[in-house]
Design a protein around this motif. Structure first.
Motif, PDB file in Angstrom:
ATOM      1  N   ASN A 118      30.074  54.742  18.879  1.00 51.66           N
ATOM      2  CA  ASN A 118      31.884  55.551  18.366  1.00 51.66           C
ATOM      3  C   ASN A 118      32.126  56.469  17.458  1.00 51.66           C
ATOM      4  OD1 ASN A 118      32.608  53.661  16.214  1.00 51.66           O
ATOM      5  ND2 ASN A 118      33.563  52.603  18.305  1.00 51.66           N
ATOM      6  N   ARG A 119      31.079  56.559  16.972  1.00 48.99           N
ATOM      7  CA  ARG A 119      30.517  57.421  15.890  1.00 48.99           C
ATOM      8  C   ARG A 119      29.453  58.112  15.885  1.00 48.99           C
ATOM      9  NH1 ARG A 119      29.548  57.294  10.019  1.00 48.99           N
ATOM     10  NH2 ARG A 119      30.832  58.044   8.561  1.00 48.99           N
ATOM     11  N   ARG A 152      31.406  66.271  20.224  1.00 47.94           N
ATOM     12  CA  ARG A 152      32.426  66.343  20.427  1.00 47.94           C
ATOM     13  C   ARG A 152      33.131  66.921  21.972  1.00 47.94           C
ATOM     14  NH1 ARG A 152      33.880  70.398  16.616  1.00 47.94           N
ATOM     15  NH2 ARG A 152      34.119  68.453  15.193  1.00 47.94           N
ATOM     16  N   THR A 153      31.832  67.558  22.460  1.00 46.61           N
ATOM     17  CA  THR A 153      32.057  67.905  23.735  1.00 46.61           C
ATOM     18  C   THR A 153      31.617  66.469  25.020  1.00 46.61           C
ATOM     19  OG1 THR A 153      31.393  69.975  24.229  1.00 46.61           O
ATOM     20  CG2 THR A 153      31.689  69.123  26.172  1.00 46.61           C
ATOM     21  N   GLY A 155      32.195  63.248  24.101  1.00 49.26           N
ATOM     22  CA  GLY A 155      33.856  62.582  24.084  1.00 49.26           C
ATOM     23  C   GLY A 155      33.462  61.877  22.284  1.00 49.26           C
ATOM     24  N   HIS A 157      34.982  61.796  18.256  1.00 51.04           N
ATOM     25  CA  HIS A 157      35.810  62.547  18.012  1.00 51.04           C
ATOM     26  C   HIS A 157      35.679  62.107  16.520  1.00 51.04           C
ATOM     27  CE1 HIS A 157      36.807  64.360  20.775  1.00 51.04           C
ATOM     28  NE2 HIS A 157      37.389  63.785  21.976  1.00 51.04           N
ATOM     29  N   ASN A 158      34.478  60.837  16.190  1.00 54.05           N
ATOM     30  CA  ASN A 158      34.367  60.414  14.847  1.00 54.05           C
ATOM     31  C   ASN A 158      33.068  60.855  14.012  1.00 54.05           C
ATOM     32  OD1 ASN A 158      34.493  59.786  12.212  1.00 54.05           O
ATOM     33  ND2 ASN A 158      34.759  57.387  13.233  1.00 54.05           N
ATOM     34  N   GLN A 188      34.686  64.984  10.925  1.00 55.03           N
ATOM     35  CA  GLN A 188      35.550  63.846   9.716  1.00 55.03           C
ATOM     36  C   GLN A 188      35.606  63.056   8.770  1.00 55.03           C
ATOM     37  OE1 GLN A 188      34.986  63.847  13.815  1.00 55.03           O
ATOM     38  NE2 GLN A 188      37.193  65.248  13.849  1.00 55.03           N
ATOM     39  N   LYS A 249      38.822  57.499   8.115  1.00 56.33           N
ATOM     40  CA  LYS A 249      38.213  58.221   8.747  1.00 56.33           C
ATOM     41  C   LYS A 249      36.655  57.241   7.342  1.00 56.33           C
ATOM     42  CE  LYS A 249      39.328  59.229  13.061  1.00 56.33           C
ATOM     43  NZ  LYS A 249      39.302  58.904  14.265  1.00 56.33           N
TER      44      LYS A 249
END
Length: 381
Positions: A118-119, A152-153, A155, A157-158, A188, A249
């Protein structure tokens, strides 16, 4: 709370400034993954039952690993550390993948988006194509910009990016251009490090042979001031000497190193800390695999005495905007250590290089520029 760090040593090519352990022996990738999974299983007790809250894949170049290898590693982590509940706990964790921009194609990102990551932490270093070629980076500035957009596309967002300043013959104008491009990407998190000419790297040899020129101290300070002023004006928090983030963040994994949390490091050259000792695995892929085939990682360890633990606390905590917790210092080490710290800090308090904020001792804006010297003065040698 605890973290897991997994060192993935594979690189297509070596950058001329890097002294981290890496290898181009990609034919051993399958054996490496089997060994990491075995180490994750056999060293579970190292974390003393603390819940794992961060997982970090660093390198090397972790984005050289394909989806099925990641799946194998995550399956092991899930079974051993999360009782097969990782999918339901994923939103509560920080799971980071370090990556090279040129690896982050839409297809690759689609693959890893289905994994627990997720990052993403992206090693961009500079947006100057000429300097990227000098450093033997595989990507171009255009690829770096595209990689952020692709992530980013997909998915993510970090997103964090790494930059380097103080590059050979760098000008303030070049550095401002890098910072402005970074801000346009609206990521971020931004980490920015001054170039270090590490011995036994090609770049160090080039410096000694006068093939490249090192920037002077005055210019280095100008670059650092520009970094702080530009990013904080854009809304980033300067929460650690080299790290900036949008509110909320911060890198939770890296922050665990600075606040003394325990962590398990798996893979060749990976370091671990359990609050009592430090351990580090052998910096050789073949030796690491051989050791794990025999049931244990080949490693060394250091049992930390009070002076070493105190010194570690000084060095890690003063790097952060939060600073050194004096109450924690006294609780952990006693009044003698607290008195010593305050005595050695007094001259820096008098000259406004350190400041007291409640129970914390922090670097001031002026102090950040000479932080190494301040920390050195507070150490017990």
């Amino acid at each position: 709370m605890a973290g897991i760090y997994i060192h993935i040593p594979f690189c297509k090519t070596r950058c001329i400034y890097c002294d981290f352990y890496s290898t181009t022996q990609s034919e051993l990738m399958g054996n490496y993954v089997e060994s990491v999974c075995k180490e994750l299983e056999t060293r579970k007790d190292y974390l003393h039952g603390e819940p794992v809250t961060t997982i970090y894949f660093g390198g090397g170049t972790p984005s050289q690993i394909q989806k099925h290898h990641f799946e194998q590693i995550f399956k092991t982590i899930d079974n051993v550390y999360f009782n097969s509940q990782l999918s339901t706990l994923n939103s509560q964790l920080e799971i980071t993948l370090e990556a090279n921009p040129d690896d982050l194609t839409p297809d690759y990102l689609k693959d890893i988006a289905s994994l627990p990551f997720n990052r993403i932490s992206m090693g961009i270093q500079t947006f100057n194509d000429e300097t990227l070629k000098l450093l033997k980076r595989r990507h171009t500035a255009g690829q770096a910009i595209e990689a952020v957009k692709n992530a980013r596309t997909a998915g993510f967002h970090n997103i964090s990016i790494d930059l380097i300043y103080g590059l050979p013959s760098e000008s303030l104008e070049n550095w401002r251009a890098d910072l402005n491009t970074a801000l346009q990407l609206d990521v971020q998190h931004i980490s920015a490090y001054h170039l270090i000419y590490e011995e036994d790297t090609p770049l160090f040899a080039m410096l000694k042979n006068h093939t490249v020129n090192e920037v002077g101290e005055e210019d280095s300070n100008l670059f650092f001031a520009e970094l702080i002023d530009t990013l904080t004006a854009a809304g980033y928090e300067h929460y650690e000497i080299s790290n900036f983030c949008l509110p909320g963040k911060q890198s939770k994994h890296n922050s665990s190193y600075w606040d003394g949390s325990i962590y398990l490091g798996c893979g060749p050259s990976a370091h671990s800390f359990d609050g009592i000792n430090r351990m580090w695995n052998v910096s050789s892929l073949t030796s690491y695999i051989k050791g794990m085939e025999q049931g244990t990682a080949i490693s060394e360890q250091e049992i930390l005495d009070d002076d070493t633990r105190y010194n570690d606390l000084i060095i890690t905590s003063l790097r952060t905007s939060k600073g050194l917790d004096l109450e924690l210092l006294e609780k952990e080490f006693g009044e003698e250590y607290l008195d010593y710290c305050l005595k050695m800090a007094q001259k820096h308090l008098n000259t406004n290089l350190l400041k007291h904020i409640g129970r914390y001792l922090c670097l001031t804006r002026q102090g950040i520029f000479v932080s190494d010297g301040i920390m050195s003065d507070l150490l017990r040698i």
